[in-house]
Write an enzyme that holds these catalytic residues in place. Structure first.
Site, PDB file in Angstrom:
ATOM      1  N   PRO A   2       0.823  -1.211   0.000  1.00  8.67           N
ATOM      2  CA  PRO A   2       0.000   0.000   0.000  1.00  8.67           C
ATOM      3  C   PRO A   2       0.857   1.260   0.000  1.00  8.67           C
ATOM      4  O   PRO A   2       1.849   1.352   0.718  1.00  8.67           O
ATOM      5  CB  PRO A   2      -0.794  -0.135   1.306  1.00  8.67           C
ATOM      6  CG  PRO A   2      -0.866  -1.597   1.546  1.00  8.67           C
ATOM      7  CD  PRO A   2       0.433  -2.147   1.051  1.00  8.67           C
ATOM      8  N   GLU A   3       0.485   2.222  -0.843  1.00  7.57           N
ATOM      9  CA  GLU A   3       1.231   3.475  -0.935  1.00  7.57           C
ATOM     10  C   GLU A   3       0.501   4.565  -0.160  1.00  7.57           C
ATOM     11  O   GLU A   3      -0.521   4.323   0.482  1.00  7.57           O
ATOM     12  CB  GLU A   3       1.426   3.839  -2.403  1.00  7.57           C
ATOM     13  CG  GLU A   3       2.248   2.786  -3.160  1.00  7.57           C
ATOM     14  CD  GLU A   3       2.774   3.290  -4.488  1.00  7.57           C
ATOM     15  OE1 GLU A   3       2.896   4.510  -4.677  1.00  7.57           O
ATOM     16  OE2 GLU A   3       3.067   2.450  -5.359  1.00  7.57           O
ATOM     17  N   HIS A  91      -5.356 -14.856  10.408  1.00  9.19           N
ATOM     18  CA  HIS A  91      -4.474 -13.699  10.167  1.00  9.19           C
ATOM     19  C   HIS A  91      -4.988 -12.413  10.809  1.00  9.19           C
ATOM     20  O   HIS A  91      -4.472 -11.341  10.509  1.00  9.19           O
ATOM     21  CB  HIS A  91      -4.222 -13.465   8.672  1.00  9.19           C
ATOM     22  CG  HIS A  91      -3.765 -14.678   7.934  1.00  9.19           C
ATOM     23  ND1 HIS A  91      -2.641 -15.390   8.301  1.00  9.19           N
ATOM     24  CD2 HIS A  91      -4.283 -15.314   6.846  1.00  9.19           C
ATOM     25  CE1 HIS A  91      -2.486 -16.424   7.462  1.00  9.19           C
ATOM     26  NE2 HIS A  91      -3.466 -16.399   6.590  1.00  9.19           N
ATOM     27  N   ARG A 151      23.414  15.497  -8.361  1.00  9.81           N
ATOM     28  CA  ARG A 151      22.980  14.104  -8.211  1.00  9.81           C
ATOM     29  C   ARG A 151      22.815  13.478  -9.587  1.00  9.81           C
ATOM     30  O   ARG A 151      22.114  14.004 -10.450  1.00  9.81           O
ATOM     31  CB  ARG A 151      21.642  14.039  -7.449  1.00  9.81           C
ATOM     32  CG  ARG A 151      21.683  14.562  -6.023  1.00  9.81           C
ATOM     33  CD  ARG A 151      22.452  13.622  -5.109  1.00  9.81           C
ATOM     34  NE  ARG A 151      21.891  12.282  -5.064  1.00  9.81           N
ATOM     35  CZ  ARG A 151      20.930  11.906  -4.223  1.00  9.81           C
ATOM     36  NH1 ARG A 151      20.393  12.788  -3.384  1.00  9.81           N
ATOM     37  NH2 ARG A 151      20.493  10.659  -4.223  1.00  9.81           N
TER      38      ARG A 151
END
Length: 270
Positions: A2-3, A91, A151
């Site tokens: 999940p984001e 679970h 960078r």
């Protein structure tokens, strides 16, 4: 995994039911998660009122009167607000028991999630060195431009680095870079300030749209009300390798960039 939008949708889904409620206890059926649940977890949290429920990156923080409960959903975890008498499923590892017969139940088949009691959550190593929130005031074009100078890392993994900005995972990095017209392979240090300004805005737009639509449907994620998110229907590039670009019609390219699946349009992104 999940984001940020999925975690924010979870926060928004459970907060109205639990804020201000007092914890009457906790049941730890199996504490063998990615990090073991504190041995004295139930004793620590019982009797405390939930003062705030906030998100930091992909972490949920339940602020209590004398500390906080830190939750990470891992690969397959989700939270539900249920009556305490609800049948326990396989679970269902941890229950937080609140007044009015409410239970916040943590379900995690793969056990990669985390539930910890922390006396000072913001000083925990998980949170201490995180970058700014992408929807917060500190996430600006000037900030990204300054952090990117010299960078040579490609801009996509740069954007996904939680030390730079938190919560922009693989799905939303793909979508944001496409919307900004930025090639994910371009070195972060070679992107102009004006292009970072557009990228900051597309990151905000994409994340806000995902949150509004309920979060992207991932294989193991369900919303607190049991419904799936449906932002997947709006994805422009993620998971669409070889399909026509929604802007120019050219086939989308798929590569592995720093180990992550990356889809982009070579015509629209430069």
């Amino acid at each position: 995994m999940p984001e940020l939008p999925e975690v924010e949708v979870t926060r928004l889904g459970i907060a109205p039911h639990l804020l201000g409620q007092r914890l009457e206890g906790a049941v730890v059926r199996d504490g063998r998660l990615r990090l073991p649940v504190n041995a004295d977890f139930a004793g620590r949290v019982t009797g405390q009122r939930l003062l705030n429920l906030r998100r930091r990156g992909k972490y949920l923080l339940l602020d209590l009167e004398r500390g906080a409960i830190l939750i990470h959903l891992g690969m397959s975890g989700h939270l539900r607000v249920l009556p305490q008498s609800s049948p326990v499923q396989k679970h269902d590892h941890v229950d937080l028991l609140f007044a009015d017969d409410l239970c916040l139940r943590f379900h995690d088949p793969r056990r990669f999630g985390v539930i910890l009691w922390l006396a000072d959550a913001d000083q925990h190593p998980f949170l201490q060195h995180l970058g700014p929130e992408p929807l917060g005031e500190d996430f600006t074009a000037e900030y990204l431009y300054r952090r990117s100078r010299n960078r040579e890392i490609p801009v996509k993994p740069f954007l996904m680095d939680a030390h730079i900005v938190v919560g922009v995972g693989n799905i939303y990095a793909n979508e944001s870079l496409f919307a900004a017209g930025v090639d994910p392979r371009r070195h972060a240090g070679r992107i102009a300030l004006s292009r970072y300004a557009k990228l900051v805005q597309t990151v905000r737009d994409v994340l806000e749209s995902a949150i509004a639509q309920g979060g992207t449907t991932l294989r193991d994620f369900t919303r607190p009300d049991g419904k799936n998110g449906y932002f997947r229907l709006s994805l422009a590039v993620y998971g669409r390798e070889g399909k026509p670009c929604t802007q120019c019609g050219a086939p989308l390219h798929g590569i592995r960039l720093c180990g992550r699946a990356t889809t982009y349009c070579s015509h629209c992104q430069y």
